[in-house]
Scaffold this motif. Structure first.
Motif, mmCIF file in Angstrom:
data_model
loop_
_atom_site.group_PDB
_atom_site.id
_atom_site.type_symbol
_atom_site.label_atom_id
_atom_site.label_comp_id
_atom_site.label_asym_id
_atom_site.label_seq_id
_atom_site.Cartn_x
_atom_site.Cartn_y
_atom_site.Cartn_z
ATOM 1 N N LEU A 225 52.911 45.610 35.816
ATOM 2 C CA LEU A 225 52.736 44.244 36.588
ATOM 3 C C LEU A 225 51.631 44.347 37.661
ATOM 4 C CD1 LEU A 225 53.726 41.487 37.210
ATOM 5 C CD2 LEU A 225 55.946 41.855 37.998
ATOM 6 N N CYS A 226 51.283 45.708 38.134
ATOM 7 C CA CYS A 226 50.720 46.222 39.603
ATOM 8 C C CYS A 226 49.210 46.036 39.035
ATOM 9 C CB CYS A 226 50.669 47.594 39.815
ATOM 10 S SG CYS A 226 51.915 47.989 40.627
ATOM 11 N N GLU A 227 48.945 45.855 37.326
ATOM 12 C CA GLU A 227 47.730 45.948 37.427
ATOM 13 C C GLU A 227 47.305 44.397 37.040
ATOM 14 O OE1 GLU A 227 47.206 47.808 33.038
ATOM 15 O OE2 GLU A 227 48.130 49.690 34.155
ATOM 16 N N LYS A 228 48.107 43.562 36.990
ATOM 17 C CA LYS A 228 47.636 42.415 36.587
ATOM 18 C C LYS A 228 48.024 41.359 37.938
ATOM 19 C CE LYS A 228 50.030 42.228 32.010
ATOM 20 N NZ LYS A 228 48.932 42.043 31.564
ATOM 21 N N THR A 229 48.519 41.809 39.003
ATOM 22 C CA THR A 229 48.124 41.155 40.231
ATOM 23 C C THR A 229 47.457 41.676 41.337
ATOM 24 O OG1 THR A 229 50.012 42.623 41.122
ATOM 25 C CG2 THR A 229 51.302 40.336 39.751
ATOM 26 N N GLY A 230 47.026 43.269 40.794
ATOM 27 C CA GLY A 230 46.185 43.653 41.862
ATOM 28 C C GLY A 230 46.351 45.109 42.733
ATOM 29 N N ALA A 416 38.333 56.291 42.560
ATOM 30 C CA ALA A 416 37.072 57.045 43.960
ATOM 31 C C ALA A 416 35.856 57.893 43.669
ATOM 32 C CB ALA A 416 37.383 56.486 44.955
ATOM 33 N N ALA A 417 36.183 58.759 43.160
ATOM 34 C CA ALA A 417 35.939 60.199 42.981
ATOM 35 C C ALA A 417 35.200 60.089 41.503
ATOM 36 C CB ALA A 417 36.668 61.130 43.541
ATOM 37 N N MET A 418 36.317 59.961 40.531
ATOM 38 C CA MET A 418 35.816 59.588 39.182
ATOM 39 C C MET A 418 34.753 58.271 39.515
ATOM 40 S SD MET A 418 37.521 61.937 38.471
ATOM 41 C CE MET A 418 36.743 62.252 36.539
ATOM 42 N N ARG A 419 34.385 57.192 39.845
ATOM 43 C CA ARG A 419 34.272 56.078 39.257
ATOM 44 C C ARG A 419 32.581 56.444 40.325
ATOM 45 N NH1 ARG A 419 38.492 52.734 40.690
ATOM 46 N NH2 ARG A 419 39.721 52.559 38.421
ATOM 47 N N GLY A 420 32.783 56.935 40.710
ATOM 48 C CA GLY A 420 31.550 57.400 42.078
ATOM 49 C C GLY A 420 30.726 58.584 40.998
ATOM 50 N N LEU A 421 30.887 59.430 39.868
ATOM 51 C CA LEU A 421 30.633 60.757 39.496
ATOM 52 C C LEU A 421 29.913 59.530 37.659
ATOM 53 C CD1 LEU A 421 33.261 63.742 39.013
ATOM 54 C CD2 LEU A 421 31.052 63.285 40.344
ATOM 55 N N GLY A 422 30.341 57.843 37.904
ATOM 56 C CA GLY A 422 29.980 57.584 36.851
ATOM 57 C C GLY A 422 30.553 56.729 35.458
ATOM 58 N N PHE A 423 32.275 57.082 35.399
ATOM 59 C CA PHE A 423 33.414 57.264 35.180
ATOM 60 C C PHE A 423 33.525 55.924 35.013
ATOM 61 C CE2 PHE A 423 33.822 62.137 35.194
ATOM 62 C CZ PHE A 423 33.738 62.168 33.596
ATOM 63 N N THR A 424 33.865 55.140 33.428
ATOM 64 C CA THR A 424 34.223 54.040 33.138
ATOM 65 C C THR A 424 36.167 54.598 33.495
ATOM 66 O OG1 THR A 424 33.021 53.014 32.185
ATOM 67 C CG2 THR A 424 34.919 51.980 31.797
ATOM 68 N N TYR A 425 36.514 54.235 34.950
ATOM 69 C CA TYR A 425 37.022 55.317 34.757
ATOM 70 C C TYR A 425 38.822 53.799 35.216
ATOM 71 C CZ TYR A 425 41.830 57.755 37.353
ATOM 72 O OH TYR A 425 42.444 58.614 37.888
ATOM 73 N N ILE A 426 39.933 54.396 33.852
ATOM 74 C CA ILE A 426 41.391 53.588 34.419
ATOM 75 C C ILE A 426 42.588 54.171 33.890
ATOM 76 C CG2 ILE A 426 42.469 52.586 31.967
ATOM 77 C CD1 ILE A 426 39.815 51.917 30.714
ATOM 78 N N SER A 427 43.263 54.085 34.664
ATOM 79 C CA SER A 427 44.484 54.134 34.927
ATOM 80 C C SER A 427 45.932 53.550 35.357
ATOM 81 C CB SER A 427 44.121 55.215 36.643
ATOM 82 O OG SER A 427 44.041 54.440 37.515
ATOM 83 N N VAL A 428 46.998 54.002 35.309
ATOM 84 C CA VAL A 428 48.411 53.095 35.109
ATOM 85 C C VAL A 428 48.207 52.011 36.470
ATOM 86 C CG1 VAL A 428 50.603 53.482 34.168
ATOM 87 C CG2 VAL A 428 48.994 55.239 33.552
ATOM 88 N N GLY A 429 48.737 51.491 36.347
ATOM 89 C CA GLY A 429 48.592 50.590 37.462
ATOM 90 C C GLY A 429 47.603 50.471 38.570
ATOM 91 N N ARG A 430 46.980 51.276 38.470
ATOM 92 C CA ARG A 430 45.962 51.102 40.172
ATOM 93 C C ARG A 430 44.909 49.715 39.827
ATOM 94 N NH1 ARG A 430 45.312 57.370 41.855
ATOM 95 N NH2 ARG A 430 44.545 57.943 39.140
ATOM 96 N N PRO A 431 44.759 49.364 40.340
ATOM 97 C CA PRO A 431 43.151 48.207 40.621
ATOM 98 C C PRO A 431 42.470 48.970 40.495
ATOM 99 C CG PRO A 431 44.249 48.112 42.672
ATOM 100 C CD PRO A 431 44.752 49.271 41.849
#
Length: 431
Positions: A225-230, A416-431
């Motif tokens: 639900l967090c993923e869907k609501t931000g 933030a660190a993983m995206r900063g390195l260039g990853f398309t980063y997907i996690s559980v329940g985090r926007p």
């Protein structure tokens, strides 16, 4: 503890629970014989090797080697034994009920054990099993032998500590003499002994694991639900857990629970209810949420990559949790099977896991480091939160991957660190 009499104890089963039980009872000053029917397992134990990985267990066995014996021989195991612990496996049967065949095999083997004063079942069994074991003991001439249900609440990775410093020791009995005997046996254990009737003790184990599984499935539902609501599930779970009525334990989102207890015990409790004509609606939903959680991870990769056909996906971590080599009901098995079914190539890394030479593992490749597992991969999934993954040079990994898509199924890494390195980063329940 010095004044406590030394008891001669036989432990049936040299698995996780049997070995920890035997070693800890020896540490408490008893003579313990652990009996198993697996020749290779007993050979390893007799030579000083521990066939499973459990922190502190090998040291505990070595420290108490004068009080610990391992054998295949039934008569040697029963010779002079006052107390018999039943720690054998009770896997699900075809109907979903617990398979008690190993329990009955042990009970029948006790016939003629004249020194026995009590039989203690630590194996997880359906409510009502104690009454059936009591009747079986009477049938083989052991009417004088007490019976106790003493369910285990040890977690893999902390099993030795959990035995010696438990939240509680539950003892289910029907007579005071057996209650005193088993309570005295636990003198030196840093935790309260809670005595109750046998049926209630049997239910405590199943209810405890079902409630813990419920907390995990609940927080995973909120994460979706967090993923869907931000909203951010990490903030939500932290704040919810600060409520003293709820607590932070088991409020960690991820790709679902596994292991030897939660799946088996939740299903056993559901089947127990079904057998009485009652449907546990909440528990059924808890199991369904957990089953879907692993499949959602695969679907997220599919959405990101467009197709998994021909893609190379790395699974980082295989065991159901860190600190153990246990692969039983591990989410990685479902992930590997689903990825292969979608046409993906699967590479794997885990520092401790020893997957059986069966599918899906015979169709995957194993690597000695996370870096090698992800080389040329289109995506990687953090499946088990091994601390080694925090030490990985992710800046190097991102250049080694064909497509740097990373699904963090345990929210182990910093977004933030993983995206900063260039990853398309997907996690559980985090926007």
């Amino acid at each position: 503890m010095d004044d406590k009499p030394e008891r001669r104890i036989v432990v049936f089963g040299a698995g996780y629970i049997g070995l920890v039980t035997g070693a800890c009872l020896a540490q408490l000053g008893n003579q313990v014989v652990v009996r198993d029917i697996d020749p290779e397992k007993i050979r390893l134990l007799q030579s000083g090797e521990v066939p499973i990985y459990e922190p502190g267990l090998g040291e505990l066995i070595a420290r108490n080697k004068e009080r610990l014996t391992f054998t295949l021989d039934l008569q040697q195991a029963l010779n002079g034994a006052e107390i018999a612990y039943v720690c054998v496996d009770t896997p699900p049967s075809a109907s979903g009920d617990a398979d008690l065949s190993r329990v009955w095999s042990v009970v029948q083997s006790l016939e003629g054990a004249s020194y026995l004063r009590a039989v203690v079942v630590k194996s997880t069994v359906p409510v009502g099993t104690g009454a059936r074991v009591r009747a079986a003991l009477d049938t083989v001439g052991l009417q004088h032998v007490g019976y106790a249900s003493n369910p285990e609440f040890t977690a893999e990775g902390t099993a030795v500590r959990d035995f010696l410093h438990p939240d509680r020791v539950v003892v289910g009995v029907s007579d005071e003499a057996t209650a005193r005997l088993i309570s005295e046996l636990h003198e030196g254990v840093d935790g309260p002994v809670v005595v109750m009737d046998v049926r209630s003790a049997e239910m405590v184990k199943l209810a405890s694991n079902a409630l813990l599984a419920t907390k995990i499935s609940f927080i995973n539902e909120i994460a979706t639900l967090c993923e869907k609501t931000g909203a951010d599930i990490e903030h939500v779970a932290d704040a919810v857990g600060l409520d003293h009525r709820l607590g932070r334990h088991f409020l960690r989102p991820g790709i679902g629970w596994g292991g030897s207890c939660f799946p088996k015990d939740s299903e056993a409790l559901r089947q127990l209810a079904n057998n009485t004509g009652y449907h546990l609606q909440l528990l059924s939903a808890v199991i369904e949420v957990n089953n879907l959680q692993k499949r959602r991870a695969v679907q997220k990769l599919k959405d990101e990559l467009g197709t998994l056909m021909g893609a190379r996906v790395a699974l980082l971590g295989l065991t159901f949790k860190p600190g153990t080599d246990d692969m039983r009901e591990a989410p990685s098995t479902v992930l590997a099977a689903r990825l292969l079914a979608e046409g993906a190539e699967v590479s794997c890394w885990d520092p401790m896991a020893r997957p059986a030479e069966v599918e899906p593992w015979t169709s995957t490749s194993r690597h000695v480091s996370p870096e090698l597992a992800v080389e040329g991969a289109d995506a990687a999934i953090v499946v088990t939160e091994w601390p080694q993954l925090k030490e990985v040079d992710w800046a190097r990994v991102v250049t080694a991957m064909r497509r740097p898509v990373l699904y963090d199924g345990r929210n182990l890494l910093d977004p933030a660190a993983m995206r900063g390195l260039g990853f398309t980063y997907i996690s559980v329940g985090r926007p």
